[in-house]
Design a protein around this motif. Structure first.
Motif, PDB file in Angstrom:
ATOM      1  N   ALA A  71       0.395  -1.638  -0.603  1.00 46.21           N
ATOM      2  CA  ALA A  71       0.071  -0.057  -0.080  1.00 46.21           C
ATOM      3  C   ALA A  71       1.152   1.510   0.102  1.00 46.21           C
ATOM      4  N   ASP A  72       1.844   1.039   0.631  1.00 52.29           N
ATOM      5  CA  ASP A  72       2.866   2.276   0.982  1.00 52.29           C
ATOM      6  C   ASP A  72       3.518   2.681  -1.063  1.00 52.29           C
ATOM      7  N   LEU A  73       4.282   1.564  -0.910  1.00 53.79           N
ATOM      8  CA  LEU A  73       4.890   1.745  -2.557  1.00 53.79           C
ATOM      9  C   LEU A  73       3.712   2.031  -3.848  1.00 53.79           C
ATOM     10  N   ILE A  74       2.271   1.993  -3.711  1.00 53.71           N
ATOM     11  CA  ILE A  74       1.288   2.091  -4.590  1.00 53.71           C
ATOM     12  C   ILE A  74       1.134   3.706  -4.361  1.00 53.71           C
ATOM     13  N   GLU A  75       0.526   3.912  -3.080  1.00 54.19           N
ATOM     14  CA  GLU A  75       0.480   5.112  -2.721  1.00 54.19           C
ATOM     15  C   GLU A  75       1.618   6.584  -3.001  1.00 54.19           C
ATOM     16  N   THR A  76       3.314   5.256  -2.804  1.00 55.57           N
ATOM     17  CA  THR A  76       3.825   6.649  -2.853  1.00 55.57           C
ATOM     18  C   THR A  76       4.948   7.055  -4.606  1.00 55.57           C
ATOM     19  N   HIS A  77       4.589   6.028  -5.082  1.00 56.84           N
ATOM     20  CA  HIS A  77       5.190   5.530  -6.308  1.00 56.84           C
ATOM     21  C   HIS A  77       4.293   4.977  -8.119  1.00 56.84           C
ATOM     22  N   GLY A  78       3.050   5.053  -7.203  1.00 56.41           N
ATOM     23  CA  GLY A  78       1.866   4.366  -8.707  1.00 56.41           C
ATOM     24  C   GLY A  78       2.036   3.468  -8.416  1.00 56.41           C
ATOM     25  N   ALA A  79       0.835   3.298  -9.337  1.00 56.06           N
ATOM     26  CA  ALA A  79       0.735   1.221  -9.920  1.00 56.06           C
ATOM     27  C   ALA A  79       1.988   0.928 -10.388  1.00 56.06           C
ATOM     28  N   LEU A  80       1.990  -1.181 -10.496  1.00 54.63           N
ATOM     29  CA  LEU A  80       3.093  -1.122 -10.520  1.00 54.63           C
ATOM     30  C   LEU A  80       2.642  -1.384 -11.689  1.00 54.63           C
ATOM     31  N   THR A  81       4.064  -2.316 -12.415  1.00 57.51           N
ATOM     32  CA  THR A  81       3.786  -2.368 -13.682  1.00 57.51           C
ATOM     33  C   THR A  81       3.309  -3.751 -13.722  1.00 57.51           C
ATOM     34  N   PRO A  82       2.483  -4.904 -14.631  1.00 59.98           N
ATOM     35  CA  PRO A  82       1.458  -6.597 -14.625  1.00 59.98           C
ATOM     36  C   PRO A  82       3.086  -7.092 -14.145  1.00 59.98           C
ATOM     37  N   GLN A  83       4.094  -7.371 -14.826  1.00 56.82           N
ATOM     38  CA  GLN A  83       5.252  -7.817 -14.494  1.00 56.82           C
ATOM     39  C   GLN A  83       5.324  -8.330 -12.772  1.00 56.82           C
ATOM     40  N   ARG A  84       5.487  -6.982 -12.009  1.00 57.26           N
ATOM     41  CA  ARG A  84       5.875  -6.326 -11.129  1.00 57.26           C
ATOM     42  C   ARG A  84       5.146  -7.011 -10.237  1.00 57.26           C
ATOM     43  N   ALA A  85       3.146  -6.694 -10.263  1.00 63.86           N
ATOM     44  CA  ALA A  85       2.890  -6.669  -9.789  1.00 63.86           C
ATOM     45  C   ALA A  85       2.648  -8.878  -9.589  1.00 63.86           C
ATOM     46  N   ALA A  86       2.664  -9.476 -11.121  1.00 68.36           N
ATOM     47  CA  ALA A  86       2.425 -10.725 -10.810  1.00 68.36           C
ATOM     48  C   ALA A  86       3.797 -11.638  -9.432  1.00 68.36           C
ATOM     49  N   VAL A  87       4.609 -10.794  -9.748  1.00 66.31           N
ATOM     50  CA  VAL A  87       5.933 -11.231  -9.239  1.00 66.31           C
ATOM     51  C   VAL A  87       5.435 -11.120  -7.325  1.00 66.31           C
ATOM     52  N   VAL A  88       5.243  -9.689  -7.428  1.00 65.39           N
ATOM     53  CA  VAL A  88       4.687 -10.137  -5.663  1.00 65.39           C
ATOM     54  C   VAL A  88       3.298 -11.226  -5.764  1.00 65.39           C
ATOM     55  N   GLY A  89       2.392 -11.094  -6.675  1.00 63.31           N
ATOM     56  CA  GLY A  89       1.261 -11.831  -6.800  1.00 63.31           C
ATOM     57  C   GLY A  89       1.702 -13.495  -6.328  1.00 63.31           C
ATOM     58  N   ARG A  90       3.136 -13.919  -7.101  1.00 63.52           N
ATOM     59  CA  ARG A  90       2.878 -14.791  -6.960  1.00 63.52           C
ATOM     60  C   ARG A  90       3.943 -15.785  -5.100  1.00 63.52           C
ATOM     61  N   GLN A  91       4.920 -14.377  -5.000  1.00 65.07           N
ATOM     62  CA  GLN A  91       5.117 -15.253  -3.692  1.00 65.07           C
ATOM     63  C   GLN A  91       3.944 -14.294  -2.595  1.00 65.07           C
ATOM     64  N   VAL A  92       2.850 -13.837  -2.761  1.00 67.33           N
ATOM     65  CA  VAL A  92       1.901 -14.284  -1.683  1.00 67.33           C
ATOM     66  C   VAL A  92       0.852 -15.601  -1.586  1.00 67.33           C
ATOM     67  N   ALA A  93       1.137 -15.382  -3.397  1.00 65.32           N
ATOM     68  CA  ALA A  93       0.202 -17.152  -3.001  1.00 65.32           C
ATOM     69  C   ALA A  93       1.006 -17.957  -3.033  1.00 65.32           C
ATOM     70  N   ALA A  94       2.676 -18.245  -3.201  1.00 68.20           N
ATOM     71  CA  ALA A  94       2.651 -19.482  -1.974  1.00 68.20           C
ATOM     72  C   ALA A  94       2.856 -19.647  -0.829  1.00 68.20           C
ATOM     73  N   ALA A  95       2.690 -18.102   0.177  1.00 67.11           N
ATOM     74  CA  ALA A  95       2.827 -17.974   1.698  1.00 67.11           C
ATOM     75  C   ALA A  95       1.302 -18.847   1.990  1.00 67.11           C
ATOM     76  N   LEU A  96      -0.082 -18.000   0.933  1.00 68.10           N
ATOM     77  CA  LEU A  96      -1.397 -17.701   1.526  1.00 68.10           C
ATOM     78  C   LEU A  96      -1.227 -19.805   0.883  1.00 68.10           C
ATOM     79  N   GLY A  97      -0.491 -20.215   0.198  1.00 69.61           N
ATOM     80  CA  GLY A  97      -0.918 -21.852   0.177  1.00 69.61           C
ATOM     81  C   GLY A  97      -0.349 -23.092   0.989  1.00 69.61           C
ATOM     82  N   ALA A  98       0.466 -22.172   1.779  1.00 70.81           N
ATOM     83  CA  ALA A  98       1.375 -22.380   2.853  1.00 70.81           C
ATOM     84  C   ALA A  98       0.513 -22.740   4.222  1.00 70.81           C
ATOM     85  N   ALA A  99      -0.365 -21.375   4.056  1.00 69.30           N
ATOM     86  CA  ALA A  99      -1.324 -21.452   5.790  1.00 69.30           C
ATOM     87  C   ALA A  99      -2.170 -22.338   5.016  1.00 69.30           C
ATOM     88  N   HIS A 100      -2.882 -22.297   4.025  1.00 69.92           N
ATOM     89  CA  HIS A 100      -3.900 -22.957   4.214  1.00 69.92           C
ATOM     90  C   HIS A 100      -3.986 -24.373   4.446  1.00 69.92           C
TER      91      HIS A 100
END
Length: 462
Positions: free
Chosen positions: A104-133
């Motif tokens: 949220a801080d990054l978006i507020e400070t620097h604006g929207a991410l590129t789709p590729q950068r967002a995908a890199v973030v997303g797959r790490q969050v997805a991996a973490a969620l998979g471990a939690a689930h």
């Protein structure tokens, strides 16, 4: 309280700077004087008007956050070191310090991410969620503020309202827990949150990462909740390669959403694609307009293997020239076949997408017509005479095209020089589509001046 700075907790943790705070808590940077390391500590702040039962409920919720995170060992999940009590009895959680700010801080400070950068973030969050689930833990509050970034590491935090399998609920009957803009529709309706609910929230979070705003809006939290439950998301304009992921996660029906395996595969593909201007696919059109004796050739990408080039979008003139050439070679005759597809459903789908496109800034929409390829061609016009070869307007439409879903790359082929604008066919625009994108998207475009006013034509199809 904010004057807790310098306080020593449990004879061990010396509070330093305040990292962040919300309505019911705050996170501090602290120094562990026993181990000589910096940590993060989260305190629970309770309003004075709460009754004893409510106070105990919030304390239990903080304890559950500590238990949930402590059960999980994953590089993408915050590590909990301890749970302590202050001198006044307030509970604190001691965690690893991830000192890089939130998504949220990054978006507020620097604006929207590129789709590729967002995908890199997303797959790490997805991996973490998979471990939690897999451990029976549903987070229930995935949002940009709960995703921490530290260089290339992405860390999921704040399990304050997480649901632990086999743990009695701490939520009052009829009470909705979560952040409205990122809650799944089933949570809004009061149904139990599931792993699929976390996936919806991740989809909403990735949408916010590439668009700079949440997928649902309203004048009040209640209006946002209604929109989440009943309305489609606001159309994404900058999703690019991430478009199929957002479409797959933001289904109202949990059973229709991407599975975790499908999500990881799509995120890996999106993250691996290079940014639109980072590389080129070698291509020389079979016919060159007279105004461009030296059209730029995109450089080959040495990292791309056989068959890895994305779909290419050419102008109608180029497509027809290629078709004529192939027919002549194959049949040995000098005729051109009419390859128009009469499938009205295809055209209707293309036209629906075309009509839903936002009008480029400063332009007005004039017409929508049908092309020989069954595509929908939309014509936009700049209302005033433009100067300097319409360079400003060309820059506007180029950026507009790059933001559309399914578009990987746009090349104006020198249209800024203006030599082609008065040509009979105008200036063709080369568009490369995202390989995995299966919905109608931009296929080709042309720029032309008529009466010193710029006309911008774009073909939408698949």
């Amino acid at each position: 309280m904010d004057n807790d700075h310098g306080q020593l907790l449990a004879n061990r943790y010396r509070l330093g700077r305040l990292l962040g705070q919300g309505g019911m808590g705050a996170v501090w940077c602290a120094h562990d004087e026993q181990l000589g390391r910096d940590v993060a500590v989260k305190e629970l702040r309770l309003p004075g008007h709460l009754g004893e039962a409510e106070r105990q409920n919030w304390i239990a919720r903080l304890d559950r956050e500590a238990r949930a995170a402590a059960r999980l060992k994953h590089p993408g999940i915050i590590t909990v070191h301890d749970r302590i009590s202050g001198s006044d009895g307030r509970p604190w959680i001691v965690m690893e310090l991830v000192d890089g700010g939130s998504l949220a801080d990054l978006i507020e400070t620097h604006g929207a991410l590129t789709p590729q950068r967002a995908a890199v973030v997303g797959r790490q969050v997805a991996a973490a969620l998979g471990a939690a689930h897999r451990m029976g833990i549903t987070h229930r509050d995935i949002k940009p503020a709960n995703i921490l970034l530290e260089e290339e590491r992405v860390v999921l935090t704040d399990f304050g309202i997480a649901a632990l399998e086999g743990d009695a609920t701490l939520t009052a009957t009829g009470m909705i827990m979560g952040t409205p803009a990122f809650m799944a529709p089933e949570q809004v309706r009061g149904l139990p949150a599931t792993a699929e609910s976390d996936l919806w929230s991740l989809g909403a979070t990735l949408y916010a990462a590439v668009e700079g705003r949440a997928p649902f809006a309203g004048t009040a939290p209640s209006a946002v909740l209604v929109a989440v439950a009943t309305e489609p998301p606001i159309p994404a304009l900058r999703a690019g390669v991430l478009g199929p992921v957002l479409d797959g996660l933001l289904h109202k029906d949990p059973a229709a959403r991407l599975t975790m395996d499908q999500l990881q595969a799509q995120l890996n593909e999106a993250a691996a694609l290079r940014s639109p201007m980072a590389g080129r696919v070698a291509f020389v059109p079979p016919t060159m307009p007279a105004w461009s004796p030296a059209v730029r050739q995109p450089a080959a990408d040495p990292a791309a293997g056989p068959g890895s080039a994305p779909r290419r979008g050419f102008s109608r003139r180029t497509k027809l020239s290629m078709a004529a050439l192939m027919i002549a070679l194959a049949a040995g005759a000098g005729f051109i076949a009419n390859q128009r597809d009469d499938d009205n459903s295809t055209y209707k789908a293309n036209r629906s997408t075309a009509n839903a496109l936002p009008v480029p800034t400063g332009f007005s929409q004039q017409t929508t017509s049908r092309t020989d390829q069954n595509w929908a061609q939309v014509t936009y016009t700049w209302p005033d005479p433009c100067v300097n070869h319409c360079a400003n307007q060309i820059a506007l439409v180029t950026e507009w095209m790059r933001r559309q879903a399914g578009v990987a790359q746009v090349d104006t082929l020198g249209a800024e020089d203006g030599g082609c604008l008065t040509d009979q066919h105008g200036c063709p625009i080369w568009i490369t589509q995202v390989p995995s994108y299966n919905n109608p998207t931009l296929q080709a475009a042309e720029l032309q001046t008529r009466g010193n006013r710029l006309s911008f034509r774009v073909d939408v199809g698949r």
